[in-house]
Write a protein that holds these residues in place. Sequence first.
Motif, short mmCIF file in Angstrom:
data_model
loop_
_atom_site.label_atom_id
_atom_site.label_comp_id
_atom_site.label_asym_id
_atom_site.label_seq_id
_atom_site.Cartn_x
_atom_site.Cartn_y
_atom_site.Cartn_z
N PHE A 287 8.84 22.04 -17.37
CA PHE A 287 10.23 22.44 -17.15
C PHE A 287 11.16 22.05 -18.30
CE2 PHE A 287 8.59 21.42 -12.77
CZ PHE A 287 8.31 22.73 -12.45
N GLY A 288 10.67 21.17 -19.20
CA GLY A 288 11.45 20.81 -20.37
C GLY A 288 11.16 21.76 -21.50
N ALA A 289 10.18 21.43 -22.33
CA ALA A 289 9.82 22.31 -23.44
C ALA A 289 9.32 23.66 -22.96
CB ALA A 289 8.74 21.63 -24.30
N GLY A 290 8.62 23.68 -21.80
CA GLY A 290 8.05 24.92 -21.29
C GLY A 290 9.05 25.87 -20.67
N ARG A 291 10.28 25.43 -20.49
CA ARG A 291 11.29 26.31 -19.92
C ARG A 291 11.59 27.46 -20.87
NH1 ARG A 291 16.77 25.73 -20.38
NH2 ARG A 291 16.40 23.66 -21.29
N GLN A 292 11.65 27.17 -22.17
CA GLN A 292 11.93 28.19 -23.17
C GLN A 292 10.68 28.61 -23.94
OE1 GLN A 292 14.70 29.72 -23.29
NE2 GLN A 292 15.97 28.37 -22.04
N ASP A 293 9.68 27.74 -24.00
CA ASP A 293 8.45 28.03 -24.73
C ASP A 293 7.27 27.95 -23.77
OD1 ASP A 293 6.30 28.27 -26.41
OD2 ASP A 293 6.79 26.56 -27.67
N PRO A 294 6.86 29.07 -23.17
CA PRO A 294 5.80 29.05 -22.16
C PRO A 294 4.50 28.42 -22.64
CG PRO A 294 6.91 31.18 -22.17
CD PRO A 294 7.42 30.43 -23.35
N GLY A 295 4.22 28.47 -23.93
CA GLY A 295 3.00 27.90 -24.45
C GLY A 295 2.93 26.39 -24.35
N GLN A 296 4.06 25.73 -24.09
CA GLN A 296 4.09 24.28 -23.96
C GLN A 296 3.70 23.81 -22.56
OE1 GLN A 296 4.74 22.10 -26.49
NE2 GLN A 296 4.77 23.90 -27.81
N ARG A 297 3.61 24.73 -21.62
CA ARG A 297 3.30 24.33 -20.24
C ARG A 297 1.85 23.86 -20.10
NH1 ARG A 297 5.94 29.92 -18.05
NH2 ARG A 297 8.06 29.49 -18.83
N PRO A 298 1.60 22.95 -19.17
CA PRO A 298 0.21 22.51 -18.95
C PRO A 298 -0.64 23.66 -18.44
CG PRO A 298 1.80 21.05 -17.86
CD PRO A 298 2.56 22.26 -18.29
N SER A 299 -1.91 23.64 -18.78
CA SER A 299 -2.84 24.59 -18.17
C SER A 299 -3.08 24.18 -16.74
CB SER A 299 -4.17 24.60 -18.95
OG SER A 299 -4.84 23.36 -18.76
N LEU A 300 -3.65 25.08 -15.95
CA LEU A 300 -3.95 24.73 -14.56
C LEU A 300 -5.03 23.66 -14.49
CD1 LEU A 300 -2.59 25.78 -11.97
CD2 LEU A 300 -2.16 27.21 -13.95
N ALA A 301 -5.92 23.60 -15.48
CA ALA A 301 -6.91 22.53 -15.53
C ALA A 301 -6.23 21.18 -15.75
CB ALA A 301 -7.93 22.80 -16.63
N GLU A 302 -5.21 21.14 -16.61
CA GLU A 302 -4.48 19.89 -16.83
C GLU A 302 -3.75 19.46 -15.56
OE1 GLU A 302 -2.71 19.30 -21.06
OE2 GLU A 302 -2.58 21.45 -20.63
N TRP A 303 -3.16 20.41 -14.86
CA TRP A 303 -2.51 20.08 -13.59
C TRP A 303 -3.54 19.48 -12.63
CZ3 TRP A 303 2.42 19.54 -13.14
CH2 TRP A 303 3.35 20.42 -13.72
#
Length: 471
Positions: A287-303
């Motif tokens: 929700f921080g970096a990934g809010r504007q840059d989707p590539g920064q979001r964790p993968s589902l494996a990381e979750w």
Amino acid sequence: MNDTRTDKKCRTVYDQHGTAHELVAMLGRGGQGGVYTTTIPNVLVKLVNKTDEDTVREWKQRFRWIMCQPLEALHIARPRAVIDRPSSRAGYVMELMDGLVPLGRLLVETRDCQRTGQGLTAFHQSGSVRRRFRLLAKLARQMAELHGRGLIYGDLSPHNVFVSADNEHDEVWLIDCDNLSVLSRVSGARVYTPDYGAPEVMRGEAFIDPNTDSWSFGVIAFELLSMAHPLKGDKVNEGEPELEEQALLGEFPWIDAPESEENRSSQGIPRILVTTKRLRALFERCFGAGRQDPGQRPSLAEWAEGFEAADAVTVLCPGCSASYVIRGAKECPFCGAPEDRSRIVILTHYDYMPPACFHDLLGKDHAGVLVTKTGFGAVLADRPLELRLSPPGRAAWADSDPLCTLTLRENTLHIEPRNGASYVLGQVGGGDPVRFTRPRELPRTAGSSARTYELHLGDTGGLHPMWGFGW
């Protein structure tokens, strides 16, 4: 999800095999249609809202395509037959095991309980932190496996995730899978559920992909744990309606943004009580970096790995029956009851390499051993603990076979090998380690001076896992 009315214009439908399905009650409604229970146990019918001829034909073709996708062994209620009559309706038949309820029910019941002044009663009665960690870990694993097969779910929300109604169980199933896609959708359709759609999809800038699934999962996880939406702070909740739309489009910082107070929330459960440091870092990436840059979001494996690691360090409070992440305070964060450390064993994971391996790897002898503290841990208290070749929180943990089970009974620690495995048990300062192939009991050391043990698993001739603990 509480609407139980059936479609009055279409009470009975027939699938491609001629089987009649009488619609009984609506189980849930989304933006594209509704899911209905039928008179056949565990059989559901999804009907799409659109009735024009071209759209109905396209949907039926899509359902047949989904029926051919590699969904085996996944907990997804896949289409089993396409609705054939009435010809003006598109839909399909699916099967769902008994005893499941929408995940959204946990959110509704907890919020209702808070509104009526009962605090977190419903939160704890529905399994508290531990069960939520486990449900979210399983959901993330299912989604990661789906992504691994080249498929995207596309419209993840609490309404199409079903979980065990019984708090003693943690089955997780996905329904309403008609939005499955290969990579990104090329048809131009952007389907999402309000509150759970990724900002770039809502802005019309992108189609669904693994990053949009990650966003939707993150929102579900954050809400389920904190009872607050990650983008709806006090500014949004107390402001004009258009502020909510702006927030969901990603125009404001998320409510726990470390660099901004603009959208802080005074609502919800304090995150320190319902998350770990690792989970908070994943939420910040999403929700921080990934809010504007989707590539920064964790993968589902990381979750999945984050929630598996969190589940391993929870304990049950004997005072209020809440579960929580064990920390240094040595008391329940919800009721303040002191932890009974005589009933808790804290284990620390290490990567261990014996001296002989140094000669094989480096071509020379080495006097010591390589022992690396990995940062992974586990707690043994009110439930048995399975130890595997990989610790909870590592990628290989989910696919590793149990090698050993630890159980506490009164003042005795029981160690039982699994699946034909053996283990080596050593006591620091107590002589040479000994290999065991049978169960062993360790009585608790009298007094306050606990002994320190090393439990080695796997092929101990090479690099292998070791768990250290005091008892």
